[in-house]
Write a protein that holds these residues in place. Structure first.
Motif, PDB file in Angstrom:
ATOM      1  N   ASN A  75      39.257  28.279  25.885  1.00 34.45           N
ATOM      2  CA  ASN A  75      38.435  28.891  26.924  1.00 34.45           C
ATOM      3  C   ASN A  75      39.302  29.264  28.106  1.00 34.45           C
ATOM      4  O   ASN A  75      40.481  28.925  28.161  1.00 34.45           O
ATOM      5  CB  ASN A  75      37.311  27.943  27.351  1.00 34.45           C
ATOM      6  N   PHE A  76      38.716  29.971  29.038  1.00 32.50           N
ATOM      7  CA  PHE A  76      39.412  30.426  30.239  1.00 32.50           C
ATOM      8  C   PHE A  76      38.526  30.103  31.429  1.00 32.50           C
ATOM      9  O   PHE A  76      37.323  30.361  31.400  1.00 32.50           O
ATOM     10  CB  PHE A  76      39.670  31.933  30.156  1.00 32.50           C
ATOM     11  N   SER A  77      39.109  29.534  32.461  1.00 32.95           N
ATOM     12  CA  SER A  77      38.321  29.160  33.630  1.00 32.95           C
ATOM     13  C   SER A  77      38.909  29.792  34.886  1.00 32.95           C
ATOM     14  O   SER A  77      40.051  30.247  34.894  1.00 32.95           O
ATOM     15  CB  SER A  77      38.281  27.632  33.782  1.00 32.95           C
ATOM     16  N   GLY A  78      38.117  29.816  35.942  1.00 33.55           N
ATOM     17  CA  GLY A  78      38.600  30.305  37.226  1.00 33.55           C
ATOM     18  C   GLY A  78      38.065  31.658  37.643  1.00 33.55           C
ATOM     19  O   GLY A  78      38.426  32.160  38.714  1.00 33.55           O
ATOM     20  N   LEU A  79      37.201  32.256  36.837  1.00 34.32           N
ATOM     21  CA  LEU A  79      36.688  33.575  37.192  1.00 34.32           C
ATOM     22  C   LEU A  79      35.698  33.530  38.356  1.00 34.32           C
ATOM     23  O   LEU A  79      35.301  34.577  38.869  1.00 34.32           O
ATOM     24  CB  LEU A  79      36.023  34.235  35.976  1.00 34.32           C
ATOM     25  N   HIS A  80      35.303  32.341  38.775  1.00 33.04           N
ATOM     26  CA  HIS A  80      34.393  32.217  39.916  1.00 33.04           C
ATOM     27  C   HIS A  80      35.148  32.184  41.247  1.00 33.04           C
ATOM     28  O   HIS A  80      34.528  32.215  42.312  1.00 33.04           O
ATOM     29  CB  HIS A  80      33.571  30.933  39.783  1.00 33.04           C
ATOM     30  N   ILE A  81      36.480  32.139  41.187  1.00 32.50           N
ATOM     31  CA  ILE A  81      37.295  31.995  42.395  1.00 32.50           C
ATOM     32  C   ILE A  81      37.705  33.371  42.927  1.00 32.50           C
ATOM     33  O   ILE A  81      38.206  34.215  42.175  1.00 32.50           O
ATOM     34  CB  ILE A  81      38.553  31.160  42.094  1.00 32.50           C
ATOM     35  N   ARG A  82      37.514  33.593  44.223  1.00 38.05           N
ATOM     36  CA  ARG A  82      37.930  34.852  44.841  1.00 38.05           C
ATOM     37  C   ARG A  82      39.455  34.949  44.837  1.00 38.05           C
ATOM     38  O   ARG A  82      40.155  34.002  45.187  1.00 38.05           O
ATOM     39  CB  ARG A  82      37.411  34.947  46.278  1.00 38.05           C
TER      40      ARG A  82
ATOM     41  N   THR B 216      42.785  42.997  43.144  1.00 38.82           N
ATOM     42  CA  THR B 216      43.430  42.127  42.158  1.00 38.82           C
ATOM     43  C   THR B 216      42.576  42.086  40.902  1.00 38.82           C
ATOM     44  O   THR B 216      41.366  41.849  40.974  1.00 38.82           O
ATOM     45  CB  THR B 216      43.612  40.695  42.699  1.00 38.82           C
ATOM     46  N   VAL B 217      43.221  42.325  39.773  1.00 35.70           N
ATOM     47  CA  VAL B 217      42.534  42.289  38.479  1.00 35.70           C
ATOM     48  C   VAL B 217      42.931  41.006  37.753  1.00 35.70           C
ATOM     49  O   VAL B 217      44.118  40.716  37.588  1.00 35.70           O
ATOM     50  CB  VAL B 217      42.904  43.515  37.622  1.00 35.70           C
ATOM     51  N   THR B 218      41.933  40.237  37.331  1.00 39.53           N
ATOM     52  CA  THR B 218      42.167  39.011  36.565  1.00 39.53           C
ATOM     53  C   THR B 218      41.688  39.241  35.136  1.00 39.53           C
ATOM     54  O   THR B 218      40.485  39.247  34.871  1.00 39.53           O
ATOM     55  CB  THR B 218      41.415  37.819  37.180  1.00 39.53           C
ATOM     56  N   PRO B 219      42.613  39.454  34.195  1.00 40.81           N
ATOM     57  CA  PRO B 219      42.200  39.759  32.820  1.00 40.81           C
ATOM     58  C   PRO B 219      41.917  38.505  31.999  1.00 40.81           C
ATOM     59  O   PRO B 219      42.503  37.447  32.223  1.00 40.81           O
ATOM     60  CB  PRO B 219      43.422  40.501  32.265  1.00 40.81           C
ATOM     61  N   VAL B 220      41.010  38.642  31.059  1.00 40.99           N
ATOM     62  CA  VAL B 220      40.781  37.619  30.036  1.00 40.99           C
ATOM     63  C   VAL B 220      40.804  38.354  28.697  1.00 40.99           C
ATOM     64  O   VAL B 220      39.776  38.797  28.189  1.00 40.99           O
ATOM     65  CB  VAL B 220      39.439  36.885  30.225  1.00 40.99           C
TER      66      VAL B 220
ATOM     67  N   SER C  63      37.106  41.875  25.348  1.00 36.86           N
ATOM     68  CA  SER C  63      37.802  41.175  26.423  1.00 36.86           C
ATOM     69  C   SER C  63      37.069  41.485  27.717  1.00 36.86           C
ATOM     70  O   SER C  63      36.096  42.251  27.721  1.00 36.86           O
ATOM     71  CB  SER C  63      39.278  41.604  26.510  1.00 36.86           C
ATOM     72  N   MET C  64      37.536  40.902  28.819  1.00 36.69           N
ATOM     73  CA  MET C  64      36.873  41.141  30.091  1.00 36.69           C
ATOM     74  C   MET C  64      37.862  40.983  31.234  1.00 36.69           C
ATOM     75  O   MET C  64      38.974  40.460  31.054  1.00 36.69           O
ATOM     76  CB  MET C  64      35.691  40.184  30.275  1.00 36.69           C
ATOM     77  N   VAL C  65      37.462  41.439  32.417  1.00 36.34           N
ATOM     78  CA  VAL C  65      38.272  41.277  33.622  1.00 36.34           C
ATOM     79  C   VAL C  65      37.359  40.989  34.807  1.00 36.34           C
ATOM     80  O   VAL C  65      36.188  41.371  34.809  1.00 36.34           O
ATOM     81  CB  VAL C  65      39.116  42.539  33.945  1.00 36.34           C
TER      82      VAL C  65
END
Length: 282
Positions: A123-130, A140-144, A158-160
């Motif tokens: 899993n991937f975490s941290g997408l709730h953080i500004r 800033t783009v945060t890819p998953v 996938s998502m970003v």
């Protein structure tokens, strides 16, 4: 009984093929897809099929072959399954070596499939953080994608998360060569758009507010621009586990090595000195 043996062999080949040919709907890389550990990857379905055909030819010539597998450990992986053990016992009166050999080849991939199953639970975490947007573009783009989450491999998704600074945060014009994108705004106000292909080069754009959605078709140049005085946040889904991204300005003026300035000057109808100045910024 011989017909049953051949049927079971073909059945196993079909199962192997379904694993081997699983793939992303579009290419995973710009040039090719490679395996990091080819020595441990086992045999492909084509190799197994070639062996199968060779075995049939040898049988037609009444050549004794495929010996030495009768003592294979039946507690190993697939062979421990009651159904497989039953099939093996049903071949006790005929040469079942080829059947066992196929199972041996398939079990070479057992450890890799178990490893993949573990990766699928990643899993991937941290997408709730500004995210910090203190950069040239104010975004800033945060890819998953499959690089961050191996479990996405072959799933074609996938998502970003994209964060935009107030008053002009920009996700600059870019394109995804392997994916369409659907974007939803969570916070702020974004001016978004894409440009259609030649010869029309038509700009399709819209101002989006929280909860509104916009789609960028695969391969087309698109952008997002924060026109509000507060931070903006958007999430986007893409139709590939490795969509790729080409930022237009970086690719044209920041290529390595640089594109000849005369070419760009003529292409963009600019002075050569201005082109050199633009190239120095990337």
């Amino acid at each position: 009984m011989e017909a049953l043996q051949i049927f079971v062999a073909i059945f196993i080949l079909a199962l192997a093929s379904s694993l081997t040919f699983a793939s992303d709907p579009s290419p995973l890389q710009d040039f090719c897809v490679a395996i990091n550990d080819p020595k441990g990857s086992g045999m492909s379905s084509l190799q197994i099929l070639s062996f199968f055909l060779s075995y049939l030819c040898l049988c037609l010539m009444n050549i004794q072959t495929c010996t030495g597998y009768e003592s294979y450990d039946l507690s190993h992986s697939y062979l421990s399954h009651p159904f497989i053990r039953h099939l093996y016992s049903s071949f006790s009166n005929i040469n079942s070596s080829f059947f066992l050999l196929l199972l041996c080849l398939l079990t070479e991939n057992s450890a890799k499939m178990q490893s993949l199953a573990k990766q699928m639970t990643s899993n991937f975490s941290g997408l709730h953080i500004r995210k910090n947007t203190s950069n040239t573009f104010g975004s800033t783009v945060t890819p998953v994608n499959v690089a961050q989450m191996p479990g996405l491999h072959t799933l074609g998704i996938s998502m970003v998360r994209i964060d935009y600074a107030p008053n002009g945060g920009l996700n600059p014009p870019h394109t995804h060569p392997r994916a369409s994108e659907v974007l939803v705004v969570l916070e702020g106000t974004l001016h978004v758009g894409f440009v259609t292909s030649n010869p029309d080069n038509r700009l399709i754009s819209k101002v989006l507010y929280p909860g509104e959605v916009f789609v960028f078709p695969v391969g087309l140049i698109h952008f997002q621009y924060n026109i509000g005085n507060t931070y903006a946040v958007a999430f986007a889904g893409l139709s590939s586990e490795n969509p790729g991204v080409i930022t237009i300005a970086n690719a044209v003026f920041g290529s390595n090595p640089s594109i000849n300035a005369d070419i760009l000057a003529k292409a963009f109808n600019l002075d050569r000195k201005m082109v050199k100045n633009l190239q120095s910024k990337f």
